[in-house]
Design a protein around this motif. Structure first.
Motif, PDB file in Angstrom:
ATOM      1  N   VAL A 100       0.856  -1.185   0.000  1.00  0.00           N
ATOM      2  CA  VAL A 100       0.000   0.000   0.000  1.00  0.00           C
ATOM      3  C   VAL A 100       0.889   1.231   0.000  1.00  0.00           C
ATOM      4  N   ARG A 101       0.781   2.040  -1.063  1.00  0.00           N
ATOM      5  CA  ARG A 101       1.607   3.236  -1.184  1.00  0.00           C
ATOM      6  C   ARG A 101       0.903   4.417  -0.539  1.00  0.00           C
ATOM      7  N   PRO A 102       1.660   5.380  -0.015  1.00  0.00           N
ATOM      8  CA  PRO A 102       1.026   6.534   0.631  1.00  0.00           C
ATOM      9  C   PRO A 102       0.341   7.468  -0.342  1.00  0.00           C
ATOM     10  N   ASP A 103       0.668   7.388  -1.641  1.00  0.00           N
ATOM     11  CA  ASP A 103       0.107   8.326  -2.610  1.00  0.00           C
ATOM     12  C   ASP A 103      -1.070   7.753  -3.400  1.00  0.00           C
ATOM     13  N   GLN A 104      -1.387   6.474  -3.220  1.00  0.00           N
ATOM     14  CA  GLN A 104      -2.465   5.913  -4.029  1.00  0.00           C
ATOM     15  C   GLN A 104      -3.820   6.311  -3.456  1.00  0.00           C
ATOM     16  N   THR A 105      -4.783   6.500  -4.341  1.00  0.00           N
ATOM     17  CA  THR A 105      -6.128   6.936  -3.940  1.00  0.00           C
ATOM     18  C   THR A 105      -7.173   5.844  -4.117  1.00  0.00           C
ATOM     19  N   THR A 106      -6.820   4.804  -4.857  1.00  0.00           N
ATOM     20  CA  THR A 106      -7.725   3.665  -5.040  1.00  0.00           C
ATOM     21  C   THR A 106      -6.908   2.376  -4.965  1.00  0.00           C
ATOM     22  N   TRP A 107      -7.609   1.275  -4.739  1.00  0.00           N
ATOM     23  CA  TRP A 107      -6.933  -0.019  -4.745  1.00  0.00           C
ATOM     24  C   TRP A 107      -6.525  -0.386  -6.163  1.00  0.00           C
ATOM     25  N   THR A 108      -5.325  -0.928  -6.331  1.00  0.00           N
ATOM     26  CA  THR A 108      -4.894  -1.384  -7.651  1.00  0.00           C
ATOM     27  C   THR A 108      -5.652  -2.652  -8.011  1.00  0.00           C
ATOM     28  N   PRO A 109      -5.726  -3.020  -9.281  1.00  0.00           N
ATOM     29  CA  PRO A 109      -6.409  -4.266  -9.663  1.00  0.00           C
ATOM     30  C   PRO A 109      -5.860  -5.485  -8.922  1.00  0.00           C
ATOM     31  N   GLU A 110      -4.520  -5.542  -8.733  1.00  0.00           N
ATOM     32  CA  GLU A 110      -3.929  -6.685  -8.021  1.00  0.00           C
ATOM     33  C   GLU A 110      -4.394  -6.704  -6.567  1.00  0.00           C
ATOM     34  N   GLN A 111      -4.388  -5.529  -5.926  1.00  0.00           N
ATOM     35  CA  GLN A 111      -4.826  -5.463  -4.530  1.00  0.00           C
ATOM     36  C   GLN A 111      -6.306  -5.813  -4.395  1.00  0.00           C
ATOM     37  N   ALA A 112      -7.131  -5.287  -5.302  1.00  0.00           N
ATOM     38  CA  ALA A 112      -8.569  -5.549  -5.245  1.00  0.00           C
ATOM     39  C   ALA A 112      -8.864  -7.033  -5.414  1.00  0.00           C
ATOM     40  N   ALA A 113      -8.092  -7.690  -6.277  1.00  0.00           N
ATOM     41  CA  ALA A 113      -8.305  -9.122  -6.503  1.00  0.00           C
ATOM     42  C   ALA A 113      -8.021  -9.924  -5.234  1.00  0.00           C
ATOM     43  N   VAL A 114      -6.937  -9.574  -4.533  1.00  0.00           N
ATOM     44  CA  VAL A 114      -6.598 -10.289  -3.306  1.00  0.00           C
ATOM     45  C   VAL A 114      -7.620  -9.991  -2.204  1.00  0.00           C
ATOM     46  N   LEU A 115      -8.093  -8.748  -2.131  1.00  0.00           N
ATOM     47  CA  LEU A 115      -9.097  -8.407  -1.133  1.00  0.00           C
ATOM     48  C   LEU A 115     -10.376  -9.214  -1.339  1.00  0.00           C
ATOM     49  N   ARG A 116     -10.771  -9.386  -2.589  1.00  0.00           N
ATOM     50  CA  ARG A 116     -11.995 -10.148  -2.855  1.00  0.00           C
ATOM     51  C   ARG A 116     -11.798 -11.627  -2.519  1.00  0.00           C
ATOM     52  N   GLN A 117     -10.610 -12.127  -2.715  1.00  0.00           N
ATOM     53  CA  GLN A 117     -10.333 -13.520  -2.363  1.00  0.00           C
ATOM     54  C   GLN A 117     -10.383 -13.728  -0.851  1.00  0.00           C
ATOM     55  N   SER A 118     -10.202 -12.667  -0.095  1.00  0.00           N
ATOM     56  CA  SER A 118     -10.227 -12.778   1.365  1.00  0.00           C
ATOM     57  C   SER A 118     -11.642 -12.824   1.918  1.00  0.00           C
ATOM     58  N   GLY A 119     -12.651 -12.714   1.055  1.00  0.00           N
ATOM     59  CA  GLY A 119     -14.035 -12.841   1.503  1.00  0.00           C
ATOM     60  C   GLY A 119     -14.885 -11.615   1.291  1.00  0.00           C
ATOM     61  N   ILE A 120     -14.344 -10.542   0.736  1.00  0.00           N
ATOM     62  CA  ILE A 120     -15.132  -9.344   0.470  1.00  0.00           C
ATOM     63  C   ILE A 120     -16.000  -9.590  -0.755  1.00  0.00           C
ATOM     64  N   LYS A 121     -17.291  -9.393  -0.627  1.00  0.00           N
ATOM     65  CA  LYS A 121     -18.233  -9.686  -1.710  1.00  0.00           C
ATOM     66  C   LYS A 121     -18.374  -8.487  -2.641  1.00  0.00           C
ATOM     67  N   ASP A 122     -19.038  -8.745  -3.787  1.00  0.00           N
ATOM     68  CA  ASP A 122     -19.212  -7.698  -4.790  1.00  0.00           C
ATOM     69  C   ASP A 122     -20.081  -6.543  -4.282  1.00  0.00           C
ATOM     70  N   GLN A 123     -20.921  -6.802  -3.278  1.00  0.00           N
ATOM     71  CA  GLN A 123     -21.826  -5.768  -2.799  1.00  0.00           C
ATOM     72  C   GLN A 123     -21.134  -4.723  -1.920  1.00  0.00           C
ATOM     73  N   VAL A 124     -19.835  -4.906  -1.650  1.00  0.00           N
ATOM     74  CA  VAL A 124     -19.118  -3.889  -0.895  1.00  0.00           C
ATOM     75  C   VAL A 124     -19.148  -2.589  -1.693  1.00  0.00           C
ATOM     76  N   THR A 125     -19.350  -1.464  -1.008  1.00  0.00           N
ATOM     77  CA  THR A 125     -19.470  -0.185  -1.698  1.00  0.00           C
ATOM     78  C   THR A 125     -18.097   0.440  -1.936  1.00  0.00           C
ATOM     79  N   ALA A 126     -18.062   1.348  -2.910  1.00  0.00           N
ATOM     80  CA  ALA A 126     -16.816   2.059  -3.197  1.00  0.00           C
ATOM     81  C   ALA A 126     -16.382   2.896  -1.992  1.00  0.00           C
ATOM     82  N   ALA A 127     -17.369   3.443  -1.272  1.00  0.00           N
ATOM     83  CA  ALA A 127     -17.053   4.251  -0.096  1.00  0.00           C
ATOM     84  C   ALA A 127     -16.402   3.393   0.996  1.00  0.00           C
TER      85      ALA A 127
END
Length: 379
Positions: A33-60
């Motif tokens: 996680v970089r201090p300057d990033q404002t959104t999750w990268t595609p690689e990070q988002a993929a791993v987060l979803r594998q950890s159990g976060i469902k599609d219904q999670v909001t952007a906020a």
């Protein structure tokens, strides 16, 4: 005993410095996680979803989680912090809340302390038994009623108490589950430590809770008991003594003052209706003399019966202050009989505090204690 904790440098009150985070980004690869990033990268988002976060999670929710990871310096991909979803009837979906373990809290506290060149430590953890006595080690088989942890930051004490019943994770039958059944003292101590650390480091720990604190949120929903109509119970009570019991139960349940006052009025009405004419002066043998203890022979020898103060002290200190202890009340009643205490007029408990016999007061307190035990068993 306070224990000082040292912390690594290269941090700020907001978490790791940019230099530290940049170093982590260089060594952590694509998931860092970089201090300057404002959104999750595609690689990070993929791993987060594998950890159990469902599609219904909001952007906020995802954005807030990213900001929290950056602020605290905790790594979601090393399981230092994670996003947990719990179904909300209000929202009709899983609502996601950031969580960490108690170790994550300690890491943040150490980082902040290192940056500010301050100090932080703990006093000894203590546990409370059901009678209200505190112990510095828990050896009983049953769970403690509560735990207390005191964090000392820069010489200032931050204490917190966590009660077992508020945090325990249970099965549908109400029995503790998981570590709450195996290591109850340790689990409740973690909750108390989290509360104390959040007091000591309010800015740095805001918005994230420990897993131990949140496990009770997964408890099966218990059947909701209909609210008690204490006023109706008081009106239906046969005697003023029973009305007094209703008042005690209403106060214990947190009833509002208007309800308690109405019960008092009902009790006064019933007491007035029950009042009998005063006995004729000639009937002195049947009169109860205030504060006088009578033996079977009608005498008052000091050696054969306890004094009024001794009886009242024992009754009020052991019964009213610990009214849920039915055995104590039974012992007091038995002791009174053994000492041949026939009767004594005393001042009863609220609301009206009219005078009553010692036997009536014991019966009232015993019935109240039985009622309190029944309520706890039903809960």
């Amino acid at each position: 005993m306070a224990t000082a904790v040292e912390a690594p440098a290269s941090t700020t009150a907001e978490g790791p410095t940019s230099h530290t985070q940049n170093q982590l980004a260089k060594t952590g690869g694509a998931l860092a996680v970089r201090p300057d990033q404002t959104t999750w990268t595609p690689e990070q988002a993929a791993v987060l979803r594998q950890s159990g976060i469902k599609d219904q999670v909001t952007a906020a929710e995802l954005s807030g989680f990213l900001h929290l990871c950056q602020r605290t310096g905790l790594d979601p991909f090393s399981r230092q912090i994670y996003l947990i979803g719990r179904y909300s009837k209000k929202d009709g979906r899983d609502v996601y809340t950031p969580q960490t373990g108690i170790d994550g809290y300690r890491v943040i506290a150490q980082r902040v302390t290192g940056h500010t060149n301050g100090t932080y430590g703990y006093e000894d953890t203590v546990w409370c038994d059901p009678s209200g006595r505190w112990r510095d080690v828990w050896l009983a088989d049953e769970p403690p009623a509560a735990a207390k942890v005191t964090v000392i930051r820069n010489g200032q004490r931050f204490s917190a108490v966590a009660t077992f019943r508020e945090y325990v994770q249970t099965f549908s039958d109400g029995n503790p589950k998981g570590l709450w059944a195996k290591m109850p003292a340790g689990q409740i101590a973690k909750c108390a430590e989290a509360l104390a650390l959040r007091k000591a480091f309010p800015h740095d720990l805001a918005g994230v809770y420990t897993a131990e604190e949140m496990e009770q949120a997964d408890n099966p929903a218990s059947a909701q008991m209909p609210p008690r109509d204490f006023i109706a119970e008081a009106q239906g009570a046969a005697t003023a003594v029973l009305v007094r019991m209703v008042w005690q139960n209403a106060k214990h349940a947190g009833a509002p003052g208007s309800v308690l006052n109405r019960i008092v009025e009902i009790g006064q009405e019933k007491a007035a209706a029950e009042q009998q004419p005063a006995p004729h002066p000639d009937a002195a043998g049947d009169e109860i003399v205030e504060g006088e203890i009578l033996t079977e022979g009608g005498v008052t020898p000091e050696q054969s019966a306890p004094s009024r103060d001794e009886v009242l002290d024992k009754l009020y200190l052991q019964a009213i202050d610990n009214r849920s202890h039915i055995d104590t009340l039974k012992q007091i009643a038995g002791a009174a009989k053994a000492e041949k205490v026939i009767d004594m007029e005393v001042e009863g408990p609220p609301p009206t505090r009219e005078r009553m016999t010692l036997g009536a007061l014991i019966d009232l307190l015993l019935a109240d204690a039985q009622s309190a035990n029944a309520e706890r068993s039903a809960a």
